[in-house]
Design a protein around this motif. Structure first.
Motif, PDB file in Angstrom:
ATOM      1  N   ARG A 168      26.765  35.996  37.849  1.00  0.00           N
ATOM      2  CA  ARG A 168      26.281  37.296  38.127  1.00  0.00           C
ATOM      3  C   ARG A 168      24.386  36.649  38.409  1.00  0.00           C
ATOM      4  NH1 ARG A 168      23.875  42.585  35.619  1.00  0.00           N
ATOM      5  NH2 ARG A 168      22.589  43.688  37.690  1.00  0.00           N
ATOM      6  N   PRO A 169      24.049  36.402  39.791  1.00  0.00           N
ATOM      7  CA  PRO A 169      22.933  36.023  40.020  1.00  0.00           C
ATOM      8  C   PRO A 169      21.804  36.275  39.585  1.00  0.00           C
ATOM      9  CG  PRO A 169      24.339  35.901  41.935  1.00  0.00           C
ATOM     10  CD  PRO A 169      24.651  36.381  41.450  1.00  0.00           C
ATOM     11  N   LEU A 170      21.011  35.582  38.592  1.00  0.00           N
ATOM     12  CA  LEU A 170      19.573  35.730  37.936  1.00  0.00           C
ATOM     13  C   LEU A 170      19.282  37.635  39.238  1.00  0.00           C
ATOM     14  CD1 LEU A 170      17.763  36.131  35.546  1.00  0.00           C
ATOM     15  CD2 LEU A 170      16.809  34.250  36.140  1.00  0.00           C
ATOM     16  N   TRP A 171      18.652  35.903  40.510  1.00  0.00           N
ATOM     17  CA  TRP A 171      17.486  37.084  41.256  1.00  0.00           C
ATOM     18  C   TRP A 171      18.315  38.147  41.876  1.00  0.00           C
ATOM     19  CZ3 TRP A 171      19.702  32.082  40.711  1.00  0.00           C
ATOM     20  CH2 TRP A 171      21.235  31.970  41.781  1.00  0.00           C
ATOM     21  N   SER A 172      19.092  38.731  40.861  1.00  0.00           N
ATOM     22  CA  SER A 172      20.248  40.143  41.993  1.00  0.00           C
ATOM     23  C   SER A 172      19.691  40.905  40.938  1.00  0.00           C
ATOM     24  CB  SER A 172      21.268  40.053  41.453  1.00  0.00           C
ATOM     25  OG  SER A 172      21.757  39.682  40.507  1.00  0.00           O
ATOM     26  N   GLN A 173      19.109  41.058  39.897  1.00  0.00           N
ATOM     27  CA  GLN A 173      18.408  41.724  38.225  1.00  0.00           C
ATOM     28  C   GLN A 173      17.299  41.570  38.530  1.00  0.00           C
ATOM     29  OE1 GLN A 173      21.232  40.716  35.133  1.00  0.00           O
ATOM     30  NE2 GLN A 173      21.622  38.965  36.221  1.00  0.00           N
ATOM     31  N   MET A 174      16.040  39.849  38.898  1.00  0.00           N
ATOM     32  CA  MET A 174      15.160  40.428  38.765  1.00  0.00           C
ATOM     33  C   MET A 174      14.058  40.515  39.942  1.00  0.00           C
ATOM     34  SD  MET A 174      13.560  36.680  37.070  1.00  0.00           S
ATOM     35  CE  MET A 174      12.148  36.858  36.444  1.00  0.00           C
ATOM     36  N   SER A 175      13.053  41.552  40.095  1.00  0.00           N
ATOM     37  CA  SER A 175      12.092  41.245  41.361  1.00  0.00           C
ATOM     38  C   SER A 175      11.754  39.948  41.313  1.00  0.00           C
ATOM     39  CB  SER A 175      11.260  42.182  41.566  1.00  0.00           C
ATOM     40  OG  SER A 175       9.892  42.415  40.906  1.00  0.00           O
ATOM     41  N   PHE A 176      11.409  38.948  43.115  1.00  0.00           N
ATOM     42  CA  PHE A 176      10.476  38.169  43.128  1.00  0.00           C
ATOM     43  C   PHE A 176       8.957  38.479  42.690  1.00  0.00           C
ATOM     44  CE2 PHE A 176       8.433  34.893  45.643  1.00  0.00           C
ATOM     45  CZ  PHE A 176       9.859  33.849  45.762  1.00  0.00           C
ATOM     46  N   SER A 177       8.666  39.804  42.613  1.00  0.00           N
ATOM     47  CA  SER A 177       7.302  39.706  42.329  1.00  0.00           C
ATOM     48  C   SER A 177       6.946  39.688  40.760  1.00  0.00           C
ATOM     49  CB  SER A 177       6.619  40.736  42.356  1.00  0.00           C
ATOM     50  OG  SER A 177       7.826  41.895  42.008  1.00  0.00           O
ATOM     51  N   ALA A 178       7.853  39.731  39.954  1.00  0.00           N
ATOM     52  CA  ALA A 178       8.238  39.300  38.447  1.00  0.00           C
ATOM     53  C   ALA A 178       8.239  37.699  37.996  1.00  0.00           C
ATOM     54  CB  ALA A 178       9.461  40.121  37.999  1.00  0.00           C
ATOM     55  N   ALA A 179       9.002  36.894  39.169  1.00  0.00           N
ATOM     56  CA  ALA A 179       9.335  36.165  38.425  1.00  0.00           C
ATOM     57  C   ALA A 179       8.010  35.345  38.893  1.00  0.00           C
ATOM     58  CB  ALA A 179      10.256  34.959  39.946  1.00  0.00           C
ATOM     59  N   GLU A 180       7.019  35.836  40.142  1.00  0.00           N
ATOM     60  CA  GLU A 180       5.330  35.231  40.500  1.00  0.00           C
ATOM     61  C   GLU A 180       4.467  35.637  38.897  1.00  0.00           C
ATOM     62  OE1 GLU A 180       2.659  34.495  43.646  1.00  0.00           O
ATOM     63  OE2 GLU A 180       4.458  36.032  44.576  1.00  0.00           O
ATOM     64  N   GLU A 181       5.136  36.763  39.161  1.00  0.00           N
ATOM     65  CA  GLU A 181       3.621  37.160  37.822  1.00  0.00           C
ATOM     66  C   GLU A 181       3.908  36.517  36.061  1.00  0.00           C
ATOM     67  OE1 GLU A 181       3.083  40.843  34.137  1.00  0.00           O
ATOM     68  OE2 GLU A 181       4.344  40.941  36.644  1.00  0.00           O
ATOM     69  N   ASN A 182       5.216  35.738  36.075  1.00  0.00           N
ATOM     70  CA  ASN A 182       5.643  35.087  35.063  1.00  0.00           C
ATOM     71  C   ASN A 182       4.688  33.584  35.421  1.00  0.00           C
ATOM     72  OD1 ASN A 182       7.523  37.051  33.629  1.00  0.00           O
ATOM     73  ND2 ASN A 182       9.258  36.201  34.188  1.00  0.00           N
ATOM     74  N   PHE A 183       4.603  32.841  36.586  1.00  0.00           N
ATOM     75  CA  PHE A 183       4.275  31.778  36.556  1.00  0.00           C
ATOM     76  C   PHE A 183       3.076  31.883  36.652  1.00  0.00           C
ATOM     77  CE2 PHE A 183       2.409  29.690  40.236  1.00  0.00           C
ATOM     78  CZ  PHE A 183       3.074  27.684  39.288  1.00  0.00           C
ATOM     79  N   THR A 184       2.711  33.289  37.238  1.00  0.00           N
ATOM     80  CA  THR A 184       0.563  33.117  37.065  1.00  0.00           C
ATOM     81  C   THR A 184       0.957  32.808  34.933  1.00  0.00           C
ATOM     82  OG1 THR A 184       0.645  34.407  39.253  1.00  0.00           O
ATOM     83  CG2 THR A 184      -1.123  34.377  37.564  1.00  0.00           C
ATOM     84  N   ASN A 185       0.957  34.528  34.929  1.00  0.00           N
ATOM     85  CA  ASN A 185       1.265  34.583  33.455  1.00  0.00           C
ATOM     86  C   ASN A 185       1.215  32.878  32.568  1.00  0.00           C
ATOM     87  OD1 ASN A 185       0.442  37.265  33.574  1.00  0.00           O
ATOM     88  ND2 ASN A 185       2.423  37.483  32.982  1.00  0.00           N
TER      89      ASN A 185
END
Length: 492
Positions: free
Chosen positions: A366-383
């Motif tokens: 079950r791909p992680l990206w099917s459970q997580m928005s792309f914007s959340a990944a970008e927010e994690n990156f910035t934080n």
């Protein structure tokens, strides 16, 4: 930075011709993907490390031409600034003791290069941003002699029409301007390359994007710029701003930046190259004489020179790479999020964590990206760039939690499984991932060591900021050569 280009000016006809050619390359690339004409056997991993040069006073040494001549090793190449060089490490497989071989080879190469660099008055430092770097070190005269860099500088400022504004608010605040792209030279990074098949590419790229923030948090090593304490990984905002071709009005229109996290999960490697062509005008519209369609029709392997050159001027944190080796085309994910250093061992540890984790996630049912928005990944990156190993991140099923807790609870077991899938020797796997665990338990990475050392030198030794920064570099270089992992580094 892609292939070298000579000094020249570009006409409107050059740009029109290039636009047509790069689109033809894109059509040929699509046809190659449909026909599966790619090397997918025995996937290789690779490594590049950018380095700073300093003098005996821990100040930037503008000597890369002399250093490269003294080293006389084609693995070492020029970089944007005269105080930078880069080492390209020969690719290898991860099976068995592949990571230990990386470590042994890089240490031997850097030790030999350091000895030769000393003979011309320079020393090599693996660090994200050199703490003693000042604005006066970053001028047009600082650019390396390669004509490509002067041409890039000219084209970026022609697109902008005004000076660069660099504004970073962290622990302290920096606001300055630049009339060249040389602030980009302050950003020295480590790049991991992973060869993948066309069918797997989207899963590996999506996985790499999803964990980019975690990588930055664990590996942050750039907290200081121009004498200011800013983000824990200041490379991220600095690189974004130092290569920005957009004037303020263009930004307001929503035009994408050339240093780009992206904006969506992908379904094919074609998505990324197509976005590059659709969103970004050419910076270096240099045409190759090859007709890629004719080459492909004749049974050959096209270079796709224009597509590759254009791709080299779009600075994704995870970049797609098309390359041809020994007459066979292949695809790679180039992971560009991490700074250089602190040690060769820490670099190999970061690589092992990345290679293991990205494989486990890419092969997940079950791909992680099917459970997580792309914007959340970008927010994690910035934080994570802002706060480093002390960051909070979002993760599906867990919500918001400290990044160290996420790594210890969830990601280290996945990286363990992924390295098993690569066939890495179990003792080597445990040695490297054990260092990741200790980083999390101690809360110590390169950025925290630099900041704690600076504060101690200023308070206990009563040094002013410039002298304290020189001492930070001096202690850092000594410990870097010890190859002790950074979580074990003592404070002076």
């Amino acid at each position: 930075m892609g292939e070298d280009v000579g000094v020249r000016t570009f006409s409107r006809e050059d740009r029109a011709r290039y636009r047509d050619k790069v689109r033809r390359c894109l059509d040929v690339f699509a046809e190659m993907l449909r026909e599966s004409r790619f090397d997918v056997e025995r996937p290789m991993t690779g490594l590049e490390i950018e380095l700073n040069l300093v003098d005996d006073e821990s100040q930037p040494a503008m000597r890369n031409a002399d250093v490269l001549e003294a080293i006389a090793d084609p693995s070492f190449q020029t970089e944007l600034g005269q105080f930078n060089v880069e080492i390209n490490v020969a690719p290898r497989r991860l099976t068995g003791t592949g990571t230990a071989q990386f470590e042994e080879h890089v240490r031997a190469s850097l030790n030999a290069a350091e000895e030769k660099a000393r003979a011309v008055g320079a020393h090599m430092v693996m660090i994200g941003i050199l703490p003693t770097l000042r604005p006066e070190h970053l001028t047009a005269a600082t650019l390396s002699a390669n004509p490509r860099y002067a041409l890039l500088n000219e084209q970026i400022f022609a697109a902008r029409g005004e000076d660069l504004r660099i504004s970073i608010s962290g622990v302290e605040r920096l606001a300055t301007t630049a009339d060249t792209i040389t602030p980009e030279a302050a950003c020295t990074s480590t790049q991991f390359h992973l060869q993948v098949s066309p069918a797997q590419f989207a899963d590996y790229w999506n996985a790499a994007q999803a964990i980019a923030g975690v990588q930055v948090a664990l590996g942050a090593n750039s907290p200081l710029l121009f004498g200011r304490e800013l983000w824990r990984e200041t490379r991220v905002p600095l690189f974004q701003q130092a290569t920005d071709t957009r004037a303020e009005e263009i930004k307001a229109q929503g035009v994408r930046p050339r240093v780009w996290f992206g904006e969506r999960w992908i379904t094919s490697v074609f998505d990324l190259f197509e976005e590059n062509v659709r969103y970004f005008p050419a910076l270096l519209p240099v045409c190759d004489p090859e007709d890629p369609a004719e080459t492909l029709a004749a049974g050959g392997v096209p270079k796709l020179a224009e597509l590759r050159l254009h791709n080299g001027t779009v600075y994704r944190w995870n970049r797609p790479v098309y390359d041809v080796l020994k007459g066979r085309p292949h695809l790679r994910v180039e992971n560009r999020v991490l700074p250089a250093g602190p040690t060769v061992l820490d670099t190999v540890v970061n690589g092992a964590f990345y290679f293991g984790l990205v494989r486990a996630l890419a092969e997940s049912d079950r791909p992680l990206w099917s459970q997580m928005s792309f914007s959340a990944a970008e927010e994690n990156f910035t934080n994570c760039a802002r706060h480093g190993i002390d960051a909070q991140v979002f993760w599906p099923g867990l919500g918001y939690l400290p990044v160290t807790e996420l790594v210890l609870r969830r990601l280290l077991p996945l990286a363990h499984h992924g390295l098993d899938r690569w066939g890495l020797d179990p003792a080597e796997r445990d040695r490297l991932l054990g260092i990741v665990e200790q980083r999390c338990l101690t809360g110590r990475n390169g950025a925290t060591w630099q900041v704690e050392t600076l504060h101690r030198l200023e308070s206990a030794d009563h040094l002013d900021r410039p002298e304290a920064l020189r001492e930070v570099v001096r202690h850092y270089v000594d410990l870097m050569h010890s190859n002790r992992p950074v979580h074990e580094w003592p404070l002076p």
